[in-house]
Design a protein around this motif. Structure first.
Motif, PDB file in Angstrom:
ATOM      1  N   VAL A 115      24.128 -25.826 122.586  1.00 18.66           N
ATOM      2  CA  VAL A 115      25.294 -26.276 123.349  1.00 18.66           C
ATOM      3  C   VAL A 115      24.857 -26.487 124.789  1.00 18.66           C
ATOM      4  CG1 VAL A 115      27.593 -25.682 124.181  1.00 18.66           C
ATOM      5  CG2 VAL A 115      26.901 -25.024 121.868  1.00 18.66           C
ATOM      6  N   HIS A 116      25.163 -27.671 125.313  1.00 19.56           N
ATOM      7  CA  HIS A 116      24.789 -27.985 126.699  1.00 19.56           C
ATOM      8  C   HIS A 116      25.862 -27.466 127.655  1.00 19.56           C
ATOM      9  CE1 HIS A 116      22.650 -30.082 129.868  1.00 19.56           C
ATOM     10  NE2 HIS A 116      23.816 -30.532 130.318  1.00 19.56           N
ATOM     11  N   VAL A 117      25.438 -26.588 128.573  1.00 20.88           N
ATOM     12  CA  VAL A 117      26.380 -26.002 129.531  1.00 20.88           C
ATOM     13  C   VAL A 117      25.978 -26.271 130.974  1.00 20.88           C
ATOM     14  CG1 VAL A 117      27.047 -24.176 127.928  1.00 20.88           C
ATOM     15  CG2 VAL A 117      25.147 -23.786 129.534  1.00 20.88           C
ATOM     16  N   GLY A 118      24.794 -26.819 131.198  1.00 24.70           N
ATOM     17  CA  GLY A 118      24.306 -27.057 132.554  1.00 24.70           C
ATOM     18  C   GLY A 118      25.206 -28.018 133.313  1.00 24.70           C
ATOM     19  N   GLY A 119      25.503 -27.676 134.555  1.00 27.31           N
ATOM     20  CA  GLY A 119      26.335 -28.532 135.394  1.00 27.31           C
ATOM     21  C   GLY A 119      27.817 -28.436 135.099  1.00 27.31           C
ATOM     22  N   LYS A 120      28.224 -27.514 134.227  1.00 25.76           N
ATOM     23  CA  LYS A 120      29.630 -27.371 133.865  1.00 25.76           C
ATOM     24  C   LYS A 120      30.216 -26.098 134.475  1.00 25.76           C
ATOM     25  CE  LYS A 120      29.286 -29.822 129.437  1.00 25.76           C
ATOM     26  NZ  LYS A 120      29.528 -29.741 127.976  1.00 25.76           N
ATOM     27  N   THR A 121      31.504 -26.143 134.715  1.00 25.62           N
ATOM     28  CA  THR A 121      32.206 -24.958 135.207  1.00 25.62           C
ATOM     29  C   THR A 121      32.536 -24.046 134.028  1.00 25.62           C
ATOM     30  OG1 THR A 121      34.404 -25.958 134.974  1.00 25.62           O
ATOM     31  CG2 THR A 121      33.219 -26.351 137.040  1.00 25.62           C
ATOM     32  N   ARG A 122      33.017 -22.851 134.338  1.00 24.80           N
ATOM     33  CA  ARG A 122      33.416 -21.923 133.274  1.00 24.80           C
ATOM     34  C   ARG A 122      34.506 -22.543 132.401  1.00 24.80           C
ATOM     35  NH1 ARG A 122      34.780 -16.078 135.475  1.00 24.80           N
ATOM     36  NH2 ARG A 122      36.222 -17.269 136.757  1.00 24.80           N
ATOM     37  N   LYS A 123      35.465 -23.187 133.040  1.00 27.93           N
ATOM     38  CA  LYS A 123      36.567 -23.786 132.303  1.00 27.93           C
ATOM     39  C   LYS A 123      36.079 -24.897 131.389  1.00 27.93           C
ATOM     40  CE  LYS A 123      41.097 -25.963 132.988  1.00 27.93           C
ATOM     41  NZ  LYS A 123      42.095 -26.419 134.008  1.00 27.93           N
ATOM     42  N   GLU A 124      35.154 -25.707 131.877  1.00 26.66           N
ATOM     43  CA  GLU A 124      34.624 -26.810 131.076  1.00 26.66           C
ATOM     44  C   GLU A 124      33.819 -26.300 129.885  1.00 26.66           C
ATOM     45  OE1 GLU A 124      34.168 -30.142 134.662  1.00 26.66           O
ATOM     46  OE2 GLU A 124      32.491 -28.849 134.102  1.00 26.66           O
ATOM     47  N   ILE A 125      33.055 -25.230 130.087  1.00 29.03           N
ATOM     48  CA  ILE A 125      32.276 -24.655 128.978  1.00 29.03           C
ATOM     49  C   ILE A 125      33.217 -24.107 127.911  1.00 29.03           C
ATOM     50  CG2 ILE A 125      30.652 -22.837 128.334  1.00 29.03           C
ATOM     51  CD1 ILE A 125      29.460 -23.099 131.162  1.00 29.03           C
ATOM     52  N   ALA A 126      34.234 -23.368 128.344  1.00 27.73           N
ATOM     53  CA  ALA A 126      35.192 -22.804 127.394  1.00 27.73           C
ATOM     54  C   ALA A 126      35.905 -23.897 126.611  1.00 27.73           C
ATOM     55  CB  ALA A 126      36.197 -21.926 128.134  1.00 27.73           C
ATOM     56  N   SER A 127      36.297 -24.981 127.277  1.00 22.16           N
ATOM     57  CA  SER A 127      37.002 -26.085 126.606  1.00 22.16           C
ATOM     58  C   SER A 127      36.100 -26.780 125.598  1.00 22.16           C
ATOM     59  CB  SER A 127      37.507 -27.089 127.647  1.00 22.16           C
ATOM     60  OG  SER A 127      38.456 -26.493 128.503  1.00 22.16           O
ATOM     61  N   ALA A 128      34.819 -26.988 125.972  1.00 19.77           N
ATOM     62  CA  ALA A 128      33.894 -27.676 125.075  1.00 19.77           C
ATOM     63  C   ALA A 128      33.641 -26.868 123.810  1.00 19.77           C
ATOM     64  CB  ALA A 128      32.579 -27.955 125.807  1.00 19.77           C
ATOM     65  N   ILE A 129      33.429 -25.562 123.941  1.00 21.88           N
ATOM     66  CA  ILE A 129      33.185 -24.720 122.758  1.00 21.88           C
ATOM     67  C   ILE A 129      34.438 -24.623 121.902  1.00 21.88           C
ATOM     68  CG2 ILE A 129      32.684 -22.354 122.022  1.00 21.88           C
ATOM     69  CD1 ILE A 129      30.774 -22.137 124.367  1.00 21.88           C
ATOM     70  N   LYS A 130      35.580 -24.480 122.522  1.00 25.18           N
ATOM     71  CA  LYS A 130      36.838 -24.424 121.780  1.00 25.18           C
ATOM     72  C   LYS A 130      37.046 -25.702 120.969  1.00 25.18           C
ATOM     73  CE  LYS A 130      41.837 -23.877 122.445  1.00 25.18           C
ATOM     74  NZ  LYS A 130      42.918 -23.613 123.433  1.00 25.18           N
ATOM     75  N   GLU A 131      36.758 -26.832 121.584  1.00 22.57           N
ATOM     76  CA  GLU A 131      36.922 -28.122 120.892  1.00 22.57           C
ATOM     77  C   GLU A 131      35.992 -28.231 119.690  1.00 22.57           C
ATOM     78  OE1 GLU A 131      36.605 -32.921 121.909  1.00 22.57           O
ATOM     79  OE2 GLU A 131      36.430 -31.419 123.503  1.00 22.57           O
ATOM     80  N   GLN A 132      34.739 -27.787 119.840  1.00 26.00           N
ATOM     81  CA  GLN A 132      33.799 -27.865 118.726  1.00 26.00           C
ATOM     82  C   GLN A 132      34.206 -26.934 117.580  1.00 26.00           C
ATOM     83  OE1 GLN A 132      29.540 -28.002 119.470  1.00 26.00           O
ATOM     84  NE2 GLN A 132      29.902 -28.361 121.661  1.00 26.00           N
ATOM     85  N   LEU A 133      34.700 -25.760 117.917  1.00 26.94           N
ATOM     86  CA  LEU A 133      35.136 -24.829 116.876  1.00 26.94           C
ATOM     87  C   LEU A 133      36.288 -25.403 116.068  1.00 26.94           C
ATOM     88  CD1 LEU A 133      35.005 -21.431 118.835  1.00 26.94           C
ATOM     89  CD2 LEU A 133      33.403 -22.242 117.080  1.00 26.94           C
ATOM     90  N   ILE A 134      37.208 -26.076 116.742  1.00 26.26           N
ATOM     91  CA  ILE A 134      38.365 -26.651 116.047  1.00 26.26           C
ATOM     92  C   ILE A 134      37.951 -27.874 115.245  1.00 26.26           C
ATOM     93  CG2 ILE A 134      40.596 -27.781 116.382  1.00 26.26           C
ATOM     94  CD1 ILE A 134      41.034 -25.999 118.811  1.00 26.26           C
ATOM     95  N   GLN A 135      37.140 -28.752 115.835  1.00 22.89           N
ATOM     96  CA  GLN A 135      36.721 -29.975 115.152  1.00 22.89           C
ATOM     97  C   GLN A 135      35.911 -29.680 113.899  1.00 22.89           C
ATOM     98  OE1 GLN A 135      34.649 -32.421 117.994  1.00 22.89           O
ATOM     99  NE2 GLN A 135      36.534 -33.214 118.930  1.00 22.89           N
ATOM    100  N   ASN A 136      35.126 -28.618 113.902  1.00 20.17           N
ATOM    101  CA  ASN A 136      34.316 -28.264 112.740  1.00 20.17           C
ATOM    102  C   ASN A 136      35.039 -27.323 111.771  1.00 20.17           C
ATOM    103  OD1 ASN A 136      31.423 -29.429 113.280  1.00 20.17           O
ATOM    104  ND2 ASN A 136      32.034 -28.515 115.229  1.00 20.17           N
ATOM    105  N   ASN A 137      36.343 -27.132 112.001  1.00 16.68           N
ATOM    106  CA  ASN A 137      37.174 -26.275 111.137  1.00 16.68           C
ATOM    107  C   ASN A 137      36.586 -24.871 110.999  1.00 16.68           C
ATOM    108  OD1 ASN A 137      39.127 -28.288 110.547  1.00 16.68           O
ATOM    109  ND2 ASN A 137      37.728 -29.189 109.014  1.00 16.68           N
ATOM    110  N   LEU A 138      36.035 -24.372 112.083  1.00 16.02           N
ATOM    111  CA  LEU A 138      35.449 -23.030 112.058  1.00 16.02           C
ATOM    112  C   LEU A 138      36.471 -21.973 112.454  1.00 16.02           C
ATOM    113  CD1 LEU A 138      32.007 -23.921 113.675  1.00 16.02           C
ATOM    114  CD2 LEU A 138      32.466 -23.463 111.263  1.00 16.02           C
TER     115      LEU A 138
END
Length: 271
Positions: A115-138
């Motif tokens: 997971v690429h997190v460089g250059g992202k804020t805490r909020k952006e990292i949390a949103s990106a991981i949350k989105e991937q978890l939902i999209q992959n039905n995890l």
């Protein structure tokens, strides 16, 4: 005639001492925000930029959901370590394991992989991981929390408590850092506080005048970043108090002591 010459020398040395003391600085050199007036001054702050994660930073990422067992699949184990010697008042402490960002700005996240997190804020990292978890039905209802672990700023020079201080929020100002360091001493130069920051492989140095609220609040380093170094220069009084190669001639106390000594001799001779 000798008495006259002696007292003339004493007067001269006293004047030198007074001159040294008077040149130590005026109140205008130690007062903050001199150009601000209550109820009248309005300054537009620079755009607040939240701290972004950089290589070698360490962060924690915790996933929660209504199904704790499912969420635990995406959480690193909690570390437990013993504090003190066994059998002699030892205890245990627990802490969440963290992710260290690699040179490319990536972390290896459970199940999701890289997971690429460089250059992202805490909020952006949390949103990106949350989105991937939902999209992959995890995880259907993930709550992702991201926290900093090793982000710091360093405050040096004429402050009451120099040292390295942890960043525990998204926006840390220069005033926050100086406050954590116990504020400037009376010997600190308020008109030229230096902030050293690495930008694109280049070390840049910025100067900030704390005596001017407008210059402070509009400075590009009003909001600090991780690894910034704040340095407070000593004023002229502190510089004169220091010695050069063990020579105390530059010291104000030396001149005052000498003047006092000669004055005592002059009084004895006069009597």
């Amino acid at each position: 005639m000798k008495k006259y010459i002696l007292f003339t020398c004493v007067q001269f040395l006293c004047l030198v001492g007074v001159g040294l003391l008077s040149s130590c600085g005026s109140s205008r050199e130690i007062v903050y925000f001199q150009d601000l007036q209550p109820g009248k001054s309005e300054i537009t702050l620079p755009e607040a930029q939240a701290i972004t994660v950089q290589p070698e930073d360490k962060i924690t990422i915790v996933v929660n959901s209504r199904d704790p067992q499912l969420a635990n699949l995406f959480n690193l184990p909690v570390m437990t370590r013993t504090v003190g010697q066994i059998g002699q008042g030892s205890g245990t402490s627990q802490g969440v394991s963290g992710y260290t960002v690699d040179a490319e700005g990536n972390i290896d996240f459970p199940v999701l992989g890289t997971v690429h997190v460089g250059g992202k804020t805490r909020k952006e990292i949390a949103s990106a991981i949350k989105e991937q978890l939902i999209q992959n039905n995890l995880v259907k209802d993930p709550v992702v929390t991201v926290e900093f672990m090793n982000l710091t700023v360093t405050v040096m020079g004429e402050v009451n408590s120099p040292g390295r201080y942890s960043i525990d929020k998204d926006r840390v100002t220069l005033l926050d850092a100086l406050g954590m360091a116990g504020d400037l001493t009376i010997y600190g130069k308020r008109e030229n506080v230096l902030v050293m920051r690495e930008e694109g492989g280049v070390q840049r140095v910025y100067g900030v005048n704390l005596c001017s609220g407008e210059q402070l609040y509009t400075s590009p380093v009003y909001y600090l970043r991780q690894n910034d170094v704040v340095y407070v220069e000593p004023n002229n009084m502190r510089a004169r108090q220091s010695t050069v190669n063990g020579n105390n001639v530059r010291s104000t106390s030396f001149w005052l002591s000498l003047a006092s000594f000669l004055t005592s001799i002059g009084i004895l001779i006069f009597n």
